[in-house]
Scaffold this active site. Structure first.
Site, PDB file in Angstrom:
ATOM      1  N   ASN A   1       2.379  32.251  -2.441  1.00  0.00           N
ATOM      2  CA  ASN A   1       3.240  30.573  -2.923  1.00  0.00           C
ATOM      3  C   ASN A   1       2.914  29.569  -1.641  1.00  0.00           C
ATOM      4  OD1 ASN A   1       5.164  32.815  -2.021  1.00  0.00           O
ATOM      5  ND2 ASN A   1       6.446  31.040  -1.651  1.00  0.00           N
ATOM      6  N   HIS A   2       2.755  30.384  -0.171  1.00  0.00           N
ATOM      7  CA  HIS A   2       1.851  29.477   0.281  1.00  0.00           C
ATOM      8  C   HIS A   2       0.927  29.476   0.849  1.00  0.00           C
ATOM      9  CE1 HIS A   2       6.153  28.244   1.490  1.00  0.00           C
ATOM     10  NE2 HIS A   2       6.542  29.348   1.968  1.00  0.00           N
TER      11      HIS A   2
HETATM   12 FE   FE2 Z   1       5.223  33.761  -0.390  1.00  0.00          FE
END
Ligand code: FE2
Length: 270
Positions: free
Chosen positions: A67-68
């Site tokens: 997600n990053h």
């Molecule tokens: Fe993550």
């Protein structure tokens, strides 16, 4: 083939542990190939070009995201120019790719990056994506398949194991930064719910504890920061794969004081 898998590398302390210990680990564990997760490697958020080169020079062969992945703008170019993955279940048209095939020790290895649904950005279904990807890899004759399942929910990671354990060689979880003790080889698939972070071990998920404590006390927002100084840890799962099936797996921890311990050995379930 023997593969080392490092989970989330968090900030400068994490990169320092990789630089310091990975060259000797490649030797001592006779590793043919090393996979690591980059998504928190630069200041705790995303990956810069400088950090990417630093980590590849230390002996990592491919890095996975989550997600990053998108936190540093330069990642879009890096996903094209370097052996980097982002979760495969982002929609069509998103830069980068979630699967790569490598040659190591005369054999092919498919490395797959997926991201869960719970408490994560809205992406395509990782289970449907996983089945499609494994179908394609099998059709291409790739027998050695390793998946980084980047997810918050333990149930999503366990469900992926149950769904794919007879078709893939290893599924290792990342994202929570907290290692779990359920390392197993189940029907030839090595699995652990989360490998745990490489970085600061004396804080909160590798970040300075001051900010999360303040956030929990007040409910006010605050930006996580990687501490300048801390006690470091490197956590790695080692798996030996033969003809697509995991034969042996264990987890080691190295501390910045120089101590090393084998904390888990996988039980083999038929
Ligand atoms: Fe993550």
């Amino acid at each position: 083939m023997r593969i080392g898998f490092i989970g989330d590398i968090v900030g400068r302390p994490g990169r320092g542990m990789v630089r310091r210990f990975l060259p000797q680990l490649r030797e001592s564990e006779r590793l043919d190939f090393v996979v690591a997760n980059y998504e928190n490697a630069s200041h705790g958020f995303g990956l810069t070009e400088k950090s990417a080169h630093e980590l590849f020079r230390a002996g990592i062969d491919v890095m996975t995201g989550g997600n990053h992945t998108w936190d540093k703008k330069e990642i879009k170019g890096l996903l094209e120019s370097l052996p980097l993955l982002r979760p495969a279940n982002y929609p069509d048209g998103v830069p980068g790719r979630g699967v790569r095939i490598f040659e190591t020790g005369g054999e092919r290895l498919g490395v797959v990056n997926l991201m869960g649904h719970f408490a994560m950005p809205m992406v395509d279904n990782p289970f449907i994506a996983a089945n499609r990807i494994v179908d394609v890899l099998e059709a291409e004759g790739v027998r050695n398949i390793l998946i980084d399942m980047h997810a918050e929910a333990t149930s999503e990671k366990r469900a992926l194991l149950m769904m794919l354990r007879e078709r893939v060689s290893a599924i290792f979880g990342t994202h929570t930064h907290v290692g779990t003790d359920d390392l197993v080889i189940d029907k030839g698939c090595a699995y652990v719910t989360d490998v745990g972070l490489t970085g600061c071990r004396d804080n909160v998920i590798g970040m300075d504890a001051k900010v999360p404590i303040e956030r929990f006390l007040t409910g006010l927002p605050g930006r996580f920061e990687v501490p300048d100084r801390c006690k470091g840890i490197l956590q790695m799962v080692v798996v030996e794969i033969s003809e697509g099936r995991a034969a042996e797996a264990y987890k080691i921890r190295l501390y910045d004081e120089g101590e090393r311990e084998t904390v888990l050995r996988a039980r083999v379930e038929a």
